[in-house]
Design a protein around this motif. Structure first.
Motif, short mmCIF file in Angstrom:
data_model
loop_
_atom_site.label_atom_id
_atom_site.label_comp_id
_atom_site.label_asym_id
_atom_site.label_seq_id
_atom_site.Cartn_x
_atom_site.Cartn_y
_atom_site.Cartn_z
N ASN A 153 42.17 33.45 45.38
CA ASN A 153 41.84 32.39 44.42
C ASN A 153 43.02 32.11 43.50
OD1 ASN A 153 40.68 32.30 41.29
ND2 ASN A 153 39.83 30.73 42.62
N HIS A 159 42.71 24.09 44.34
CA HIS A 159 41.46 24.10 43.57
C HIS A 159 41.71 23.73 42.10
CE1 HIS A 159 42.73 27.92 41.76
NE2 HIS A 159 41.67 27.91 40.99
N HIS A 164 39.46 23.48 37.58
CA HIS A 164 40.09 23.47 36.25
C HIS A 164 40.48 22.04 35.83
CE1 HIS A 164 40.09 27.73 36.99
NE2 HIS A 164 40.93 27.60 38.00
N ASP A 278 36.64 30.16 37.45
CA ASP A 278 36.80 30.62 38.83
C ASP A 278 35.70 31.58 39.26
OD1 ASP A 278 39.20 29.35 39.76
OD2 ASP A 278 40.34 30.63 38.39
CO CO Z 1 41.39 29.05 39.30
#
Ligand code: CO
Ligand code: FES
Length: 336
Positions: A153, A159, A164, A278
């Motif tokens: 991650n 992502h 975010h 996350d």
């Molecule tokens: Co993240």
């Protein structure tokens, strides 16, 4: 093979400032461990008294020795039992009266433990002591996931614009430019990856940040962010301790070479927020063990770094990303 690799790695178990006078219980790869500090430094034992199996972490440190809470057997920092109060003075202490000693060191503001006989070199993090740089320590963040999922991650570029959004990315700038991943000096490193960020570090100074990611070992990774036309550098090192097959703890070192007079809180609170964003995703991922068979999931070019990570775990024999430890390894005694 896989067990050897992780068994011989260094695992971050505590912030150094959180290990003071009292011993502390921690978990590493399913092993219950006690860490303690005396004037000689920091030490780690299996958290088990050989007399009646009490957790040594319930005890105290007295004159540099770890004293069991149950019948006050005293262990010196090499693990030898040096005092058994119930034993008449003329009887020798049995030589078998020893604690199982693990490797332990304090470095980069953290306490690191290695359970294996042949410790790998500890990672190098030169920014920690560089003049003009300052490091704040975040975490530990508790995660119900395996360490490789957390590392992946951290290495996942695409992502940022979604999980975010408004901070580390913007969905109108979701395209990830092509980048290289190289294996240099025993670790992976990327070329600069530009990411548009409305708020890169909590100071709301938006713009393009250039990320250079590095994978240092199966459970430690870092990136440095820079901006064109600026000398500011912002680095995050993440080190994850796989406590058992279900839980991990992640520590993060945030290093900056700017705003050194500002309190760390701004940066730490921002990182806490990012990590929380996350958390649900990482804890939701199936299968729990990172699939190392590259046919098992779909990959894009922008996933080059996480593909490199999965390949590396596979090459290192960290089979399926699992951290399960065999009983044989658990029983092994390590003496410094
Ligand atoms: Co993240
Ligand atoms: Fe530790 Fe008896 S169990 S001294």
């Amino acid at each position: 093979m896989q067990q050897d690799r992780l068994w011989n790695e260094w695992h971050p178990v505590s912030k150094a400032v959180d290990l003071l006078d009292d011993p502390k219980q921690v978990f590493v790869l399913g092993e219950r461990v006690v860490i303690f500090r005396n004037e000689k430094g920091v030490h780690a034992f299996k958290d088990l008294c050989i007399h009646r199996g009490a957790a040594l972490s319930l005890g105290k440190v007295k004159n540099g020795n770890l004293v069991c809470a149950y019948h006050a057997w005293e262990y010196d920092c090499a693990g030898a039992c040096v005092k058994i109060p119930a034993l008449p003075n003329d009887r020798p202490i049995p030589t078998k009266a020893r604690a199982t000693v693990y490797h332990c060191q304090e470095q980069y503001g953290l306490i690191w433990v290695c359970l294996g006989d042949e410790p790998a070199p500890l990672i190098s993090y030169p920014e920690y002591t560089l003049d003009g740089y300052h490091t704040a320590i975040c975490g530990p963040y508790e995660v119900k996931a395996n360490a490789p999922r957390i590392i992946e991650n951290f290495l996942d570029v695409s992502h940022l614009m979604f999980v975010h959004q408004g901070m580390l990315g913007d969905k109108e700038h979701a395209h990830v430019a092509d980048y290289d991943v190289k294996f240099l000096d025993n670790h992976y490193i990327t070329s600069k990856i530009p990411v548009y960020q409305p708020n890169p570090d909590g100071r709301s100074k938006g713009g393009y940040a250039n990320y250079v990611y590095e994978i240092l070992n199966p459970t430690t990774a870092r990136f440095t962010k820079t901006t064109d036309g600026s000398d500011e550098e912002f680095t995050i090192l993440v080190a994850v301790n796989q406590e058992d097959n279900e839980k991990s703890k992640a520590f993060m070192l945030l290093t900056r070479n700017y705003d050194l007079d500002k309190p760390d809180d701004t940066f730490i609170e921002f990182q806490d927020l990012i990590f929380n964003q996350d958390l649900d995703i990482v804890e939701s991922q199936k299968p729990e063990l990172l699939p190392l068979d590259l046919q098992a999931e779909l990959h894009l070019k922008s996933d080059a770094l996480t593909i490199a990570y999965r390949r590396w775990l596979d090459e290192l024999g960290v089979e399926n990303g699992t951290i399960a430890i065999s009983e044989e390894k658990r029983k092994r005694r390590v003496v410094k």
